[in-house]
Write a protein that holds these residues in place. Structure first.
Motif, PDB file in Angstrom:
ATOM      1  N   LEU A 156      33.550  40.703  41.548  1.00  0.00           N
ATOM      2  CA  LEU A 156      34.265  40.853  40.281  1.00  0.00           C
ATOM      3  C   LEU A 156      33.419  41.562  39.239  1.00  0.00           C
ATOM      4  O   LEU A 156      33.941  42.298  38.396  1.00  0.00           O
ATOM      5  CB  LEU A 156      34.696  39.484  39.735  1.00  0.00           C
ATOM      6  CG  LEU A 156      35.740  38.722  40.539  1.00  0.00           C
ATOM      7  CD1 LEU A 156      36.103  37.425  39.839  1.00  0.00           C
ATOM      8  CD2 LEU A 156      36.984  39.577  40.737  1.00  0.00           C
ATOM      9  N   GLU A 157      32.119  41.335  39.296  1.00  0.00           N
ATOM     10  CA  GLU A 157      31.232  41.955  38.307  1.00  0.00           C
ATOM     11  C   GLU A 157      31.333  43.474  38.303  1.00  0.00           C
ATOM     12  O   GLU A 157      31.144  44.129  37.289  1.00  0.00           O
ATOM     13  CB  GLU A 157      29.783  41.529  38.556  1.00  0.00           C
ATOM     14  CG  GLU A 157      29.445  40.190  37.947  1.00  0.00           C
ATOM     15  CD  GLU A 157      28.153  39.594  38.496  1.00  0.00           C
ATOM     16  OE1 GLU A 157      27.928  38.409  38.275  1.00  0.00           O
ATOM     17  OE2 GLU A 157      27.398  40.337  39.159  1.00  0.00           O
ATOM     18  N   GLN A 158      31.635  44.026  39.470  1.00  0.00           N
ATOM     19  CA  GLN A 158      31.790  45.479  39.578  1.00  0.00           C
ATOM     20  C   GLN A 158      32.896  46.031  38.700  1.00  0.00           C
ATOM     21  O   GLN A 158      32.890  47.191  38.341  1.00  0.00           O
ATOM     22  CB  GLN A 158      32.214  45.866  40.980  1.00  0.00           C
ATOM     23  CG  GLN A 158      31.239  45.745  42.062  1.00  0.00           C
ATOM     24  CD  GLN A 158      31.792  46.454  43.277  1.00  0.00           C
ATOM     25  OE1 GLN A 158      31.253  47.446  43.719  1.00  0.00           O
ATOM     26  NE2 GLN A 158      32.913  45.940  43.802  1.00  0.00           N
ATOM     27  N   PHE A 159      33.886  45.206  38.437  1.00  0.00           N
ATOM     28  CA  PHE A 159      35.047  45.678  37.708  1.00  0.00           C
ATOM     29  C   PHE A 159      34.824  45.717  36.205  1.00  0.00           C
ATOM     30  O   PHE A 159      35.585  46.329  35.477  1.00  0.00           O
ATOM     31  CB  PHE A 159      36.250  44.757  37.976  1.00  0.00           C
ATOM     32  CG  PHE A 159      36.846  44.943  39.333  1.00  0.00           C
ATOM     33  CD1 PHE A 159      36.430  44.175  40.393  1.00  0.00           C
ATOM     34  CD2 PHE A 159      37.832  45.895  39.544  1.00  0.00           C
ATOM     35  CE1 PHE A 159      36.976  44.339  41.647  1.00  0.00           C
ATOM     36  CE2 PHE A 159      38.388  46.063  40.798  1.00  0.00           C
ATOM     37  CZ  PHE A 159      37.959  45.287  41.849  1.00  0.00           C
ATOM     38  N   SER A 170      42.339  44.979  37.288  1.00  0.00           N
ATOM     39  CA  SER A 170      41.090  45.738  37.308  1.00  0.00           C
ATOM     40  C   SER A 170      40.947  46.583  36.053  1.00  0.00           C
ATOM     41  O   SER A 170      39.830  46.744  35.537  1.00  0.00           O
ATOM     42  CB  SER A 170      40.987  46.593  38.577  1.00  0.00           C
ATOM     43  OG  SER A 170      42.061  47.481  38.687  1.00  0.00           O
ATOM     44  N   LEU A 229      39.658  44.357  33.187  1.00  0.00           N
ATOM     45  CA  LEU A 229      38.218  44.121  33.282  1.00  0.00           C
ATOM     46  C   LEU A 229      37.448  45.382  32.910  1.00  0.00           C
ATOM     47  O   LEU A 229      36.423  45.335  32.228  1.00  0.00           O
ATOM     48  CB  LEU A 229      37.840  43.663  34.699  1.00  0.00           C
ATOM     49  CG  LEU A 229      38.448  42.335  35.162  1.00  0.00           C
ATOM     50  CD1 LEU A 229      38.019  42.015  36.584  1.00  0.00           C
ATOM     51  CD2 LEU A 229      38.061  41.196  34.234  1.00  0.00           C
ATOM     52  N   ALA A 230      37.957  46.528  33.341  1.00  0.00           N
ATOM     53  CA  ALA A 230      37.299  47.797  33.041  1.00  0.00           C
ATOM     54  C   ALA A 230      37.321  48.101  31.546  1.00  0.00           C
ATOM     55  O   ALA A 230      36.473  48.828  31.040  1.00  0.00           O
ATOM     56  CB  ALA A 230      37.967  48.929  33.813  1.00  0.00           C
ATOM     57  N   VAL A 279      32.729  36.021  35.324  1.00  0.00           N
ATOM     58  CA  VAL A 279      34.078  36.565  35.310  1.00  0.00           C
ATOM     59  C   VAL A 279      34.998  35.482  35.845  1.00  0.00           C
ATOM     60  O   VAL A 279      34.656  34.809  36.823  1.00  0.00           O
ATOM     61  CB  VAL A 279      34.198  37.803  36.224  1.00  0.00           C
ATOM     62  CG1 VAL A 279      35.563  38.453  36.050  1.00  0.00           C
ATOM     63  CG2 VAL A 279      33.100  38.795  35.924  1.00  0.00           C
ATOM     64  N   LEU A 324      39.000  34.832  37.103  1.00  0.00           N
ATOM     65  CA  LEU A 324      40.385  35.218  37.335  1.00  0.00           C
ATOM     66  C   LEU A 324      41.125  33.999  37.834  1.00  0.00           C
ATOM     67  O   LEU A 324      40.581  33.208  38.596  1.00  0.00           O
ATOM     68  CB  LEU A 324      40.492  36.316  38.403  1.00  0.00           C
ATOM     69  CG  LEU A 324      39.701  37.606  38.238  1.00  0.00           C
ATOM     70  CD1 LEU A 324      40.100  38.585  39.334  1.00  0.00           C
ATOM     71  CD2 LEU A 324      39.944  38.213  36.879  1.00  0.00           C
ATOM     72  N   ASN A 350      42.996  36.517  41.264  1.00  0.00           N
ATOM     73  CA  ASN A 350      41.841  36.767  42.119  1.00  0.00           C
ATOM     74  C   ASN A 350      42.286  37.214  43.510  1.00  0.00           C
ATOM     75  O   ASN A 350      41.765  38.181  44.069  1.00  0.00           O
ATOM     76  CB  ASN A 350      41.001  35.496  42.232  1.00  0.00           C
ATOM     77  CG  ASN A 350      39.619  35.772  42.816  1.00  0.00           C
ATOM     78  OD1 ASN A 350      38.817  36.445  42.179  1.00  0.00           O
ATOM     79  ND2 ASN A 350      39.361  35.270  44.003  1.00  0.00           N
ATOM     80  N   LEU A 376      43.591  40.779  43.513  1.00  0.00           N
ATOM     81  CA  LEU A 376      42.525  41.774  43.444  1.00  0.00           C
ATOM     82  C   LEU A 376      41.816  41.911  44.789  1.00  0.00           C
ATOM     83  O   LEU A 376      41.536  43.011  45.253  1.00  0.00           O
ATOM     84  CB  LEU A 376      41.527  41.360  42.356  1.00  0.00           C
ATOM     85  CG  LEU A 376      40.719  42.473  41.724  1.00  0.00           C
ATOM     86  CD1 LEU A 376      41.612  43.500  41.050  1.00  0.00           C
ATOM     87  CD2 LEU A 376      39.731  41.886  40.737  1.00  0.00           C
TER      88      LEU A 376
END
Lengths: 212, 212
Positions: free
Chosen positions: A136-139, B93, B96-97, B125, B127, B132, B135
DNA sequence: ACATAACTACCTGCTTTCAGGTATTTTTTA
DNA sequence: TAAAAAATACCTGAAAGCAGGTAGTTATGT
């Protein structure tokens, strides 16, 4: 009631032993076999059916990811749970992309192992808490990342999205009823804003900046 | 002990009321304000500090994602939890971005809300289970997807990765000590295998097939 | 109402890509 | 050991991309 057969693929017999010990009281699960290499595992799967595979992705004779994909191609319904010490987003996502259904870290407890088995048997993806968090951290984007991204105009965003969809300059021009020269100017401006010198690098950078 | 101030941004006052009701017994949390639109929220944040924001991403005057990014740029440390009925991987996503820290679906219970608040306050993070799962599903490949992906040779894979890194033909040739003609042939073969007619579409398709 | 930003379009020259093949050498497989 | 696959390299012609600009029109902001 027939217990669910599990195959363990791990080059350390102690690991298989530990898992068997964890599951000894679980009457609805049965360790059908434990293999220490890919060849043995594939041989076993030729003659036997299991519902779940616990797969160490660091094997001596084969790349675990490749083995995962191989097993997945041959056995569409089997649930494959990765078993590893590696908690890296890249490996996690690659494992899932190669057909994996779950991912456990080797410091897991019995509870988490059972939770993973339950989830994948219920057709869900399961990642251990640590692995899930890593992925999730990647997002996520920080304030700095968002702040440093250049501001694009309405047309630039539109062009960027169409480039990302794979259209070339003339195709975009036709779609937007504009001149090819106009598209090229927008593209040039985009490339200047993101400090790149090709469309491929433009798209790569735009992704990194979360613009697409 | 000073309770953690929360800002709720949702155009339906009933939602804010419901959340306040959920949190009425939680002494370490306090709803500092509830705004029904982006403008009010930004005004409030100009003069006040909160630790957590619950943000409905479907707002009347502003796109919730844009608002999220805007708040994130101005307040690096605030935790922003999305609040929505939308359970789509793309929106999750993107949220989060755009700087979000968590994502809840509006059918959440009190337990899940508190769990989300705990997690983001712990710099994780969060969700909701449903989000979750949505994703994670994006990462997975079925047996069919793996079966249908064409097999690439060693050199083709190598060329593909370098193209993905943004190198052009001549640059790859220089790096691999090969002729540009050779690179073009590999690229042509790749494009043929994936049934595309440009490098951009090649990279797009390769991503879809989980080759990169 | 004026200044600024965004959008539009143009042009040359060069490089790269793409499509269409052909062909030889090396490595791998049976 | 021979066949097949992979890798390598070549070539022409057309299209697209890239870099370097210039310049007019429209929309927006103050």
């Amino acid at each position: 009631m027939i217990p669910i057969p599990i195959l363990i693929i791990d080059d350390h017999p102690l690991v298989a032993g530990g898992i068997a010990m964890m599951l000894r009281d679980v009457t609805w699960l049965q360790v059908a076999c434990a293999c220490t290499n890919a060849a043995d595992a594939l041989n076993f799967l030729n003659d036997n059916t299991v519902d779940i595979i616990l797969l160490d992705i660091s094997l001596p004779d084969t790349d675990g990811l490749t083995l995962c994909a191989q097993i997945r191609r041959m056995h569409k319904a089997v649930k494959i749970i990765g078993l590893t010490s590696i908690n890296e987003a890249g490996i996690i996502s690659q494992f899932l992309a190669h057909g994996g259904n779950g991912y456990l870290l080797k410091d897991m407890g019995r509870e988490e192992l059972l939770e993973a088995i339950d989830a994948v048997m219920d057709n869900k993806v399961f990642l251990s808490k640590g692995a899930n968090q890593k992925l999730l951290e990647q997002f996520c984007s920080t304030g700095d990342a968002l702040k440093n991204a250049p501001v694009l105009t309405r047309r630039e965003k539109e062009i960027l999205l169409l480039l990302h969809e794979g259209l070339n300059g003339p195709q975009i021009a036709e779609k937007l009823f504009l001149s090819s020269y106009t598209i090229e100017t927008h593209r040039k401006n985009l490339m200047q804003k993101l400090n790149v010198s090709s469309t491929q690098l433009l798209l790569k950078k735009a992704k990194e900046c979360r613009m697409i």
